[in-house]
Design an enzyme around this catalytic site. Sequence first.
Site, PDB file in Angstrom:
ATOM      1  N   TYR A   1      41.847  33.417  36.011  1.00  0.00           N
ATOM      2  CA  TYR A   1      40.416  33.711  36.080  1.00  0.00           C
ATOM      3  C   TYR A   1      40.042  34.800  35.079  1.00  0.00           C
ATOM      4  CZ  TYR A   1      35.927  35.461  37.687  1.00  0.00           C
ATOM      5  OH  TYR A   1      34.614  35.891  37.728  1.00  0.00           O
TER       6      TYR A   1
ATOM      7  N   PRO B   1      29.741  42.231  35.685  1.00  0.00           N
ATOM      8  CA  PRO B   1      29.724  42.843  37.014  1.00  0.00           C
ATOM      9  C   PRO B   1      31.123  43.126  37.540  1.00  0.00           C
ATOM     10  CG  PRO B   1      28.503  40.734  36.959  1.00  0.00           C
ATOM     11  CD  PRO B   1      29.350  40.818  35.728  1.00  0.00           C
TER      12      PRO B   1
ATOM     13  N   LYS C   1      37.647  34.403  31.701  1.00  0.00           N
ATOM     14  CA  LYS C   1      36.441  35.196  31.468  1.00  0.00           C
ATOM     15  C   LYS C   1      36.527  35.944  30.140  1.00  0.00           C
ATOM     16  CE  LYS C   1      33.512  34.603  34.831  1.00  0.00           C
ATOM     17  NZ  LYS C   1      32.151  34.104  34.549  1.00  0.00           N
TER      18      LYS C   1
ATOM     19  N   GLY D   1      24.189  28.900  42.583  1.00  0.00           N
ATOM     20  CA  GLY D   1      25.242  29.887  42.838  1.00  0.00           C
ATOM     21  C   GLY D   1      24.684  31.193  43.348  1.00  0.00           C
TER      22      GLY D   1
END
Length: 342
Positions: free
Chosen positions: A155, A184, A159, A11
Amino acid sequence: MAEVLVTGGSGYIGSWCILALLEAGHSVRTTVRSLSREPELRAMLRHGGAAPDAPVRVLTADLTKDAGWPEAVKGCDAVLHVASPTLTSVPRSDDEMVGPARDGVLRVLRAARDAGVRRVVLTSAIGAVAYGHPERDTPFTEEDWTDVDAGIQPYQKSKTLAERAAWDFVRTQGEGLELATVNPTGVLGPVLGPDYSPSLGLVKRMLDGAMPATLKFATGYVDVRDVADLHLRAMTDPAAAGERFIATSGRSLWLREVAEILRERLGERAAGVPTRELPVWATRGLSLVNSELRPLRSILGKNLDATSAKAQRVLGWKPRPIADTITETAESLLALNVAQAV
């Protein structure tokens, strides 16, 4: 030097973490879902400056399965858990994304604990910090958590719940395992191959002329190389144990400001970059017929500013100027023909 596992090494962030570890002299192993990706991974590392025979051991392990993880973590001092489960289509429900993300994190933590790993650094996201809140005048910090009951997208919900599950596991079942997280903002920077972050997709669409106008929202951005550096600092510094660290460079930027930087720095190669901003009301209207815009409805008009003061103060982390990163991002996309100047 440490023996370190990087999950998801093929990734975007994972590959840069491997490069940073190699440069620091650590022994590296990494997991991919299929060994068919090993040639691509090694090509990415060479493109990033690693020697052709760089000592990286590539193993297979899938976050949705137990198999492979005991071998992957055996003998490791630390784990950088960068990988996230991927979906091949838009999730029909939150559980489609939340379950695999949470279970994958717990699977890695459990294997790390059982193998006697000292510390795991989890790649979380600003999505676990800054979403579902009312408007505010102060930047988000590591004390903030996304409100998963505020109608956020799958999403961000995945997370948030995955990171919360990680902290709960270490607190109740960790048996001495240390955890730190890196959160981040939008990740930009040089591209090593075809696997890159959604934030780079915004820059690509601007260069390609596929974005006729910028949308009105602001978020932070950070260089992928600085994200990798922060992972290493969180892995090695005793002060990082039990802490979250937001990774962002300077203040947040409205999308129109990103476009302005591209036009200023790239000149005629930025001819396709939009020069106008679509009003919030118009974007909301278009989102009724454009499925790509619907996930952005909740952040239209908002400034999701965050601060990395903690990472700079505690770990001595120093992110590079984001305008330089935006420029290098575009240069990299153009050089690799990932984007085409209009």
